[in-house]
Motif scaffolding. Structure first.
Motif, PDB file in Angstrom:
ATOM      1  N   GLN A   1      39.238 -30.822 -26.716  1.00 24.18           N
ATOM      2  CA  GLN A   1      39.524 -32.259 -27.208  1.00 24.18           C
ATOM      3  C   GLN A   1      39.314 -33.526 -26.142  1.00 24.18           C
ATOM      4  O   GLN A   1      38.886 -34.512 -26.527  1.00 24.18           O
ATOM      5  CB  GLN A   1      40.901 -32.407 -27.636  1.00 24.18           C
ATOM      6  N   SER A   2      39.422 -32.984 -24.921  1.00 19.95           N
ATOM      7  CA  SER A   2      39.127 -33.860 -23.716  1.00 19.95           C
ATOM      8  C   SER A   2      37.890 -34.378 -23.659  1.00 19.95           C
ATOM      9  O   SER A   2      37.423 -35.588 -23.481  1.00 19.95           O
ATOM     10  CB  SER A   2      39.600 -33.183 -22.302  1.00 19.95           C
ATOM     11  N   ASN A   3      37.063 -33.135 -23.856  1.00 17.72           N
ATOM     12  CA  ASN A   3      35.418 -33.518 -23.828  1.00 17.72           C
ATOM     13  C   ASN A   3      35.077 -34.143 -25.004  1.00 17.72           C
ATOM     14  O   ASN A   3      34.114 -35.228 -24.969  1.00 17.72           O
ATOM     15  CB  ASN A   3      34.613 -32.056 -23.879  1.00 17.72           C
ATOM     16  N   ARG A   4      35.764 -33.979 -26.096  1.00 19.38           N
ATOM     17  CA  ARG A   4      35.264 -34.984 -27.356  1.00 19.38           C
ATOM     18  C   ARG A   4      35.612 -36.246 -27.225  1.00 19.38           C
ATOM     19  O   ARG A   4      35.016 -37.325 -27.447  1.00 19.38           O
ATOM     20  CB  ARG A   4      35.958 -34.261 -28.636  1.00 19.38           C
ATOM     21  N   ASP A   5      36.898 -36.552 -26.502  1.00 14.02           N
ATOM     22  CA  ASP A   5      37.361 -37.990 -26.288  1.00 14.02           C
ATOM     23  C   ASP A   5      36.302 -38.514 -25.397  1.00 14.02           C
ATOM     24  O   ASP A   5      35.941 -39.579 -25.308  1.00 14.02           O
ATOM     25  CB  ASP A   5      38.922 -37.917 -25.547  1.00 14.02           C
ATOM     26  N   HIS A   6      36.029 -37.910 -24.185  1.00 18.37           N
ATOM     27  CA  HIS A   6      35.156 -38.378 -23.227  1.00 18.37           C
ATOM     28  C   HIS A   6      33.692 -38.718 -23.811  1.00 18.37           C
ATOM     29  O   HIS A   6      33.267 -40.092 -23.745  1.00 18.37           O
ATOM     30  CB  HIS A   6      34.632 -37.294 -21.985  1.00 18.37           C
ATOM     31  N   LEU A   7      33.288 -38.042 -24.968  1.00 16.60           N
ATOM     32  CA  LEU A   7      32.014 -38.200 -25.494  1.00 16.60           C
ATOM     33  C   LEU A   7      32.041 -39.406 -26.391  1.00 16.60           C
ATOM     34  O   LEU A   7      31.189 -40.383 -26.544  1.00 16.60           O
ATOM     35  CB  LEU A   7      31.381 -37.176 -26.326  1.00 16.60           C
ATOM     36  N   GLN A   8      33.230 -39.510 -27.057  1.00 20.50           N
ATOM     37  CA  GLN A   8      33.641 -40.905 -27.953  1.00 20.50           C
ATOM     38  C   GLN A   8      33.691 -42.120 -26.920  1.00 20.50           C
ATOM     39  O   GLN A   8      33.199 -43.008 -27.565  1.00 20.50           O
ATOM     40  CB  GLN A   8      35.081 -40.382 -28.561  1.00 20.50           C
ATOM     41  N   SER A   9      34.181 -41.823 -25.996  1.00 21.94           N
ATOM     42  CA  SER A   9      34.267 -43.154 -24.925  1.00 21.94           C
ATOM     43  C   SER A   9      32.927 -43.801 -24.550  1.00 21.94           C
ATOM     44  O   SER A   9      32.692 -44.871 -24.038  1.00 21.94           O
ATOM     45  CB  SER A   9      34.970 -42.976 -23.863  1.00 21.94           C
ATOM     46  N   LEU A  10      31.748 -42.901 -24.492  1.00 29.26           N
ATOM     47  CA  LEU A  10      30.623 -43.078 -24.230  1.00 29.26           C
ATOM     48  C   LEU A  10      29.635 -43.819 -25.170  1.00 29.26           C
ATOM     49  O   LEU A  10      28.628 -44.572 -24.999  1.00 29.26           O
ATOM     50  CB  LEU A  10      29.880 -41.744 -23.766  1.00 29.26           C
ATOM     51  N   LYS A  11      30.391 -43.607 -26.440  1.00 25.93           N
ATOM     52  CA  LYS A  11      29.347 -44.243 -27.802  1.00 25.93           C
ATOM     53  C   LYS A  11      29.034 -45.576 -27.659  1.00 25.93           C
ATOM     54  O   LYS A  11      27.894 -46.054 -28.242  1.00 25.93           O
ATOM     55  CB  LYS A  11      30.108 -43.810 -28.965  1.00 25.93           C
ATOM     56  N   ASN A  12      29.666 -46.413 -27.297  1.00 31.04           N
ATOM     57  CA  ASN A  12      29.248 -47.804 -27.167  1.00 31.04           C
ATOM     58  C   ASN A  12      28.734 -48.628 -25.788  1.00 31.04           C
ATOM     59  O   ASN A  12      29.016 -49.692 -25.762  1.00 31.04           O
ATOM     60  CB  ASN A  12      30.924 -48.756 -27.685  1.00 31.04           C
ATOM     61  N   LYS A  13      28.535 -47.514 -25.028  1.00 28.99           N
ATOM     62  CA  LYS A  13      28.053 -48.172 -23.658  1.00 28.99           C
ATOM     63  C   LYS A  13      26.673 -48.903 -24.032  1.00 28.99           C
ATOM     64  O   LYS A  13      25.877 -48.735 -24.701  1.00 28.99           O
ATOM     65  CB  LYS A  13      27.698 -46.747 -22.638  1.00 28.99           C
ATOM     66  N   THR A  14      26.534 -49.924 -22.926  1.00 29.37           N
ATOM     67  CA  THR A  14      25.381 -50.831 -22.957  1.00 29.37           C
ATOM     68  C   THR A  14      24.304 -50.032 -22.019  1.00 29.37           C
ATOM     69  O   THR A  14      24.591 -49.077 -21.319  1.00 29.37           O
ATOM     70  CB  THR A  14      25.822 -52.046 -22.314  1.00 29.37           C
ATOM     71  N   SER A  15      23.316 -50.458 -21.916  1.00 31.70           N
ATOM     72  CA  SER A  15      22.295 -49.840 -21.166  1.00 31.70           C
ATOM     73  C   SER A  15      22.603 -49.754 -19.499  1.00 31.70           C
ATOM     74  O   SER A  15      22.492 -48.847 -18.991  1.00 31.70           O
ATOM     75  CB  SER A  15      20.980 -50.505 -21.473  1.00 31.70           C
ATOM     76  N   SER A  16      23.401 -50.993 -18.972  1.00 30.42           N
ATOM     77  CA  SER A  16      23.702 -50.949 -17.723  1.00 30.42           C
ATOM     78  C   SER A  16      24.688 -49.862 -17.467  1.00 30.42           C
ATOM     79  O   SER A  16      24.787 -49.363 -16.597  1.00 30.42           O
ATOM     80  CB  SER A  16      23.989 -52.354 -17.313  1.00 30.42           C
ATOM     81  N   GLU A  17      25.592 -49.759 -18.416  1.00 32.41           N
ATOM     82  CA  GLU A  17      26.739 -48.779 -18.187  1.00 32.41           C
ATOM     83  C   GLU A  17      26.168 -47.628 -18.414  1.00 32.41           C
ATOM     84  O   GLU A  17      26.561 -46.599 -17.821  1.00 32.41           O
ATOM     85  CB  GLU A  17      27.630 -48.902 -19.443  1.00 32.41           C
TER      86      GLU A  17
END
Length: 97
Positions: free
Chosen positions: A62-78
């Motif tokens: 679940q922690s890994n899924r949450d981490h991946l979810q947090s990456l979904k809206n990153k900008t190119s610089s992020e």
């Protein structure tokens, strides 16, 4: 001569590709490909776990899924910043071997 492919090298090169991509949209698309691949890996790993192991690793998954979810809206610089940090961690890990 050892010609086997090291997983860390593959991951490092993928993150390097994200960092080197000049086109911001392509950079974000590469990041989304990373998320999709990692979600697939998590799904496949979880599918192979039996009841006791599934419970044991439930929080980590679940922690890994949450981490991946947090990456979904990153900008190119992020994405570039995230990829750089991951590359640094890979290099640090290699130097400790």
């Amino acid at each position: 001569m050892n010609t086997s492919v090291n997983t860390d090298d593959v991951i490092f090169n993928f993150f390097k590709q994200i960092c080197d991509e000049k086109d911001d949209q392509k950079c974000v698309e590469l990041g989304k490909e990373w998320i999709k691949a990692m979600e697939t890996n998590l799904f496949e790993m979880e599918k192979k776990l039996n009841g006791a192991d599934k419970l044991k690793h439930k929080d980590d998954i679940q922690s890994n899924r949450d981490h991946l979810q947090s990456l979904k809206n990153k900008t190119s610089s992020e994405w570039r910043q995230y990829a750089t940090q991951c590359m640094i961690e890979i290099m640090n890990h290699k130097s400790q071997k």
